[in-house]
Scaffold this motif. Sequence first.
Motif, short mmCIF file in Angstrom:
data_model
loop_
_atom_site.label_atom_id
_atom_site.label_comp_id
_atom_site.label_asym_id
_atom_site.label_seq_id
_atom_site.Cartn_x
_atom_site.Cartn_y
_atom_site.Cartn_z
N PRO A 364 -9.70 -14.87 0.67
CA PRO A 364 -8.16 -14.50 0.51
C PRO A 364 -7.48 -14.90 1.80
CG PRO A 364 -9.47 -12.61 1.18
CD PRO A 364 -10.41 -13.56 0.89
N PRO A 365 -6.24 -15.28 1.90
CA PRO A 365 -5.47 -15.72 3.18
C PRO A 365 -5.28 -14.57 4.08
CG PRO A 365 -4.36 -16.30 0.83
CD PRO A 365 -5.29 -15.43 0.46
N PRO A 366 -5.36 -14.89 5.11
CA PRO A 366 -5.21 -13.59 6.41
C PRO A 366 -4.09 -13.31 6.34
CG PRO A 366 -5.10 -16.01 7.26
CD PRO A 366 -5.31 -16.20 5.81
N GLU A 367 -4.09 -11.87 6.56
CA GLU A 367 -3.14 -10.81 6.73
C GLU A 367 -2.35 -11.26 7.98
OE1 GLU A 367 -1.55 -8.03 5.15
OE2 GLU A 367 -2.96 -7.68 3.51
N ARG A 368 -1.18 -10.47 8.61
CA ARG A 368 -0.76 -10.63 9.75
C ARG A 368 -1.52 -10.20 10.76
NH1 ARG A 368 5.43 -8.09 9.85
NH2 ARG A 368 4.77 -8.67 12.07
N ALA A 369 -1.48 -10.80 11.94
CA ALA A 369 -2.33 -10.47 13.18
C ALA A 369 -2.16 -8.89 13.61
CB ALA A 369 -2.13 -11.17 14.37
N SER A 370 -1.01 -8.46 13.00
CA SER A 370 -0.79 -6.93 13.36
C SER A 370 -0.26 -6.34 12.57
CB SER A 370 -0.03 -6.81 14.74
OG SER A 370 0.17 -5.44 15.06
N VAL A 371 -0.79 -4.97 12.01
CA VAL A 371 -0.49 -4.04 11.04
C VAL A 371 0.91 -3.39 11.43
CG1 VAL A 371 -2.50 -4.15 9.83
CG2 VAL A 371 -1.97 -2.38 11.67
N ASP A 372 1.34 -3.51 12.85
CA ASP A 372 2.26 -2.79 13.26
C ASP A 372 3.74 -3.47 12.61
OD1 ASP A 372 0.76 -0.78 14.41
OD2 ASP A 372 0.60 -2.07 16.28
N LEU A 373 4.53 -2.59 12.08
CA LEU A 373 5.92 -3.22 11.80
C LEU A 373 7.00 -2.78 12.84
CD1 LEU A 373 5.71 -2.69 7.95
CD2 LEU A 373 5.02 -4.53 9.38
N ARG A 374 7.94 -3.64 13.00
CA ARG A 374 9.18 -3.05 13.79
C ARG A 374 9.66 -2.06 13.07
NH1 ARG A 374 12.63 -7.60 16.35
NH2 ARG A 374 13.19 -7.66 14.24
N SER A 375 10.60 -1.45 13.81
CA SER A 375 11.43 -0.27 13.02
C SER A 375 12.41 -0.87 12.04
CB SER A 375 12.44 0.44 14.05
OG SER A 375 13.21 -0.33 14.73
N SER A 376 12.85 -2.19 12.27
CA SER A 376 13.89 -2.87 11.19
C SER A 376 13.10 -3.44 10.13
CB SER A 376 14.60 -3.92 12.05
OG SER A 376 13.85 -4.79 12.56
N GLU A 377 11.70 -3.55 10.04
CA GLU A 377 10.83 -4.23 9.07
C GLU A 377 10.03 -3.33 8.13
OE1 GLU A 377 8.72 -7.92 11.38
OE2 GLU A 377 7.94 -6.14 11.52
N ASN A 378 10.28 -3.80 7.06
CA ASN A 378 9.69 -3.18 5.73
C ASN A 378 8.49 -4.09 4.87
OD1 ASN A 378 11.55 -0.82 6.36
ND2 ASN A 378 10.96 -0.35 3.99
N LYS A 379 7.61 -3.52 4.28
CA LYS A 379 6.64 -4.18 3.87
C LYS A 379 6.79 -3.74 2.21
CE LYS A 379 1.62 -5.35 3.76
NZ LYS A 379 0.35 -5.26 4.34
N PHE A 380 6.54 -4.67 1.49
CA PHE A 380 6.87 -4.52 0.13
C PHE A 380 5.81 -5.24 -0.72
CE2 PHE A 380 11.12 -3.99 1.49
CZ PHE A 380 11.78 -2.88 0.81
N VAL A 381 5.49 -4.99 -1.90
CA VAL A 381 4.66 -5.57 -2.86
C VAL A 381 5.61 -5.98 -4.20
CG1 VAL A 381 2.77 -5.27 -4.38
CG2 VAL A 381 2.50 -4.38 -2.27
N ILE A 382 5.24 -7.15 -4.57
CA ILE A 382 5.83 -7.82 -5.64
C ILE A 382 4.57 -8.10 -6.78
CG2 ILE A 382 5.91 -10.15 -4.94
CD1 ILE A 382 8.24 -10.46 -6.62
N THR A 383 4.59 -7.71 -8.11
CA THR A 383 3.91 -7.84 -9.03
C THR A 383 4.33 -8.38 -10.12
OG1 THR A 383 2.87 -5.47 -8.22
CG2 THR A 383 2.03 -6.32 -10.39
N VAL A 384 3.87 -9.32 -10.88
CA VAL A 384 4.23 -9.98 -12.10
C VAL A 384 2.96 -9.75 -12.96
CG1 VAL A 384 4.78 -12.37 -13.28
CG2 VAL A 384 5.55 -11.81 -10.83
N VAL A 385 3.64 -9.06 -13.95
CA VAL A 385 2.64 -8.89 -15.36
C VAL A 385 3.17 -9.51 -16.55
CG1 VAL A 385 1.81 -7.07 -16.79
CG2 VAL A 385 2.32 -6.49 -14.28
N SER A 386 2.57 -10.39 -17.04
CA SER A 386 2.88 -11.07 -18.30
C SER A 386 2.12 -10.60 -19.50
CB SER A 386 3.04 -12.81 -18.29
OG SER A 386 3.91 -13.39 -17.48
N ARG A 387 2.84 -10.53 -20.52
CA ARG A 387 2.19 -9.99 -21.75
C ARG A 387 2.48 -10.49 -22.92
NH1 ARG A 387 5.20 -5.63 -19.14
NH2 ARG A 387 4.01 -4.26 -18.12
N ARG A 388 1.30 -11.38 -23.44
CA ARG A 388 1.58 -12.28 -24.54
C ARG A 388 1.21 -11.26 -25.90
NH1 ARG A 388 -1.73 -16.93 -25.77
NH2 ARG A 388 0.31 -17.63 -26.66
#
Length: 962
Positions: A364-388
């Motif tokens: 898998p592609p590498p994550e960020r070198a550091s898991v620490d986020l600045r106070s102004s940063e947020n981490k989100f997850v986007i999920t796409v689900v297609s149903r035939r």
Amino acid sequence: MPNLARKLLIGAAVDGLIIQPLATKGQRAQSPVKIKYDDATVTSLPRDQHPDTSKPNSSFEAFGIIGLFTVSRLSYLITITGRQQVAQIRGYPVYVVTDVALTPCTSQSEAETAITHTSIQLRRASAERLVEETDTESEAEALPAAAGGEDADDPGANSDREDTNELAAAGERSSIAEDVFKRRGSYGRYAQRWFSQKVGMGGVRRAETAEAAGSSSSKKTATPSDKALSKTVVQEKVDTPPAPSAGESMIPKLLRMAHIWFGTSKSFYFSYDLDITRSVGSREASAANAPLHKTADPTFFWNHTILYPFTGIGDESLMLPVMQGFVGQRSFVVDQNPPQLDSQKDAVEMSDMTPSMHSDAGSPPPERASVDLRSSENKFVITVVSRRSIKRAGLRYLRRGVDEDGFAANSVETEQILSTPTWDPSSKRYSFVQVRGSIPLFFTQSPYSLKPLPVLQHSPDANFRAFKKHFDRMSKTYGSLQLVNLVERHGPEAIIGNEYQKNAEKYNDEKSEGSRSLDFEWFDFHSACRGMKFENVSLLLDTLGEKIEESGSTIETNGQVSHKQDGVLRTNCMDCLDRTNVCQSSFGKFMLDLQLKEQGFDMSAQLDQENSWFNTLWADNGDAISKQYASTAAMKGDYTRTRKRDYRGMVNDLGLSLTRFYNGMVNDYFSQAAIDFFLGNVTALVFDEFEATMMTKDPGVSMSRMRQLAIETSQKIAIEDDKEDFIGGWTLLSPHMSDTVRTFPFEEVVLLLTDTALYLIRFDWNLDKVSSFERVELSHVVGIKVGTYITSTISAAQTDESKNVGMVITYEPGKADVKRTNTRSLSTMSSSAGQSSGKNEVLDEPAPAPAAPSGVLNQGILSAIAGGTRTQPPRKIALKALYSHTSITEAKGVKSMTENEQINVIVSEVERLVLASQSPQDDDPGHSSIIEKGDIISLAEAKKSTGLFEQLGHSIKKLVWA
């Protein structure tokens, strides 16, 4: 399902196969379910009581059951032997099926042999993967888990690695029983060779199975237990199954197709804990603790039919719903106060929730070198689900347009979910739903052209009825509807596009009070983006942006829906694949920006504006849907991934077009028959029908309704004299040329009977119009022959004398016998019966009649003129009964008369009326009947007349198509 088959399914079929059960809500099952051969019982045994502990290498664990199907007395169980975690939704893992095993359920010995062979192959594949993983173990440990940072891992995959490493370090080789319980079944690919061999009545031949296993083991160093087991398999007694029927001859191809379709295509998804068939807005809180198979949306529950045999067996953990479509996930970071351009820190960064389906699963592609986020940063997850949708499901040119119930082909619901990585209940979760689907009108396109012309079918009223059903259902499900039509305004596509717009306007004009109108937007994608300027899709967003914003998203907080999306975008092109995916990804990005802006993040201010994490996710989605419908990746995928278009993308699209062209002509026909079979739209009889014609029929079109409509239409057109009493109407087969008994192709015609005449109607089934008809006075009928009517000896069904019956009506032409042709019909008949029959007949033209409006049925040629010195030889009307039982009628439970009963009913009515219309010649009852029993074309005669060229042509066609 018959009791015997049910017993085989639950008992002999799968003794030795352990199924990993679904977890109940809130807790996971303590032990696997063992399906045991004991008068059809299912038990959950303690692990120390499993027979596998004393019988190493004789069982394997599956991750779930997809279902069971039966073809010609042969049953096969489909179990999941490979899976890959692709996402986590609400904290629950979601998997894609990567491999399946097909176990024959005909007998205990067949099942044991197959299970044994499968376990050997799985063990070998696991050992091979162990070697590969050992070489890259240190590198793999440095990478994050496939599920991403704080998400839960796939327990099967991790335990697999840990336990195998321990065993390798100890220098030991585990048994299958140890693999099952310690490694929890995370094996590699399932070897399909055992079921790709010839199949007889008893399932896969043991000798061929053993040979396949032996040849494979000869290339590798086998363990002592493997050698002993292979020797046992070889020494088993080989059954000699009877010669396969037509349906059985298709089984090897069906098994290969099932293995590829359910397994290696990686197009089916499941979760043990979460109902992935429903969007956030359609889930019901009251059903949260119900079994998944009861809460799943039937529209997207692909294995519902083949899971049916497991209902009522007392263990619902075996009922695992699977969904076809796509599930993908990416995580990203945004900054409320993005740094300046000279900053070395990216404002938007991407990390895969799982590796792309197109990338190496172990890298898998590498994550960020550091898991620490600045106070102004947020981490989100986007999920796409297609149903035939399972409604009108199938492949490109074989499933177009709409069916009579208003279900459109290639219907896909795509949900884009924005959440936090931990799915924190107190945080907002956004769900944005779009749909795609074929233009909901009756139309077809030939697969024998790179750019085929759309051909509209059926009457305008029939089209509008289906159109209205489609959008009434959609409006009830989604609310307001915004239609986005991407087909060309000029050229071949405009034919169907104009009808689409016309029906949308009619729908709005006739809508009932309180119902919503259809908003129709026609965006000629090819014209607007000519010259590879796909960025011009932004023009469509300028038009629809306000509408998208008004519909909004479904917002969920603390498990409660605080706002529900009101309305949906329905996008289509001709295939609803390439252009559609480009535009849907743009709509999704537009909504994502709105959702993030609501939380204080301005995407336009971010440093990284390429959004590769978003583009790749949607490109993977487009490729997945395209492969499932057209057998290739989506075109224009280079633009979806990079937002750039160049000549290399055009060359790639040309290759995809040629591949689609080949599949449409060759592979799709059998695949379509198999898909219809697995979905329960047809029975196994479809494979007998396929072998005879190499084609499939559309189960979404009710032939009984079409035939009744044809009879009613023919009655209005052909019977002009109101004094004639209508007796009945039937649909039968008749030779293409009149006055013959065997001229191909045979056509489905309408036969009408009144008290004075009979009418043979040539009907245009595509346009719902009468092409031509012949009227014969009953008083001119001199005889009826009834008997066997064999027209082909290519397949077993065509040589069955009990199913191939017909009649030949002989009459002496008279003045009142006429033939009329619809001059507007696309299937105009020959201008004279003499030309049709190949005879030199002198026919008199009727007196000139007043000019009639174009398109009406104009009187053509009188078949004969009574009186005078000239006489016509007797003529024939040959009719053959339609098959009463088909794969479609059997699936729908339709009961009908047999072929003999159909013919006998018609013949008795015709004879009764003929005798009533004729003056009795004498009082001798022996001459009162005009019915003669005898073969029209016997089986022996048909075999003699079946030419070598015809047999060779069918053999070549079967070699290519089957």
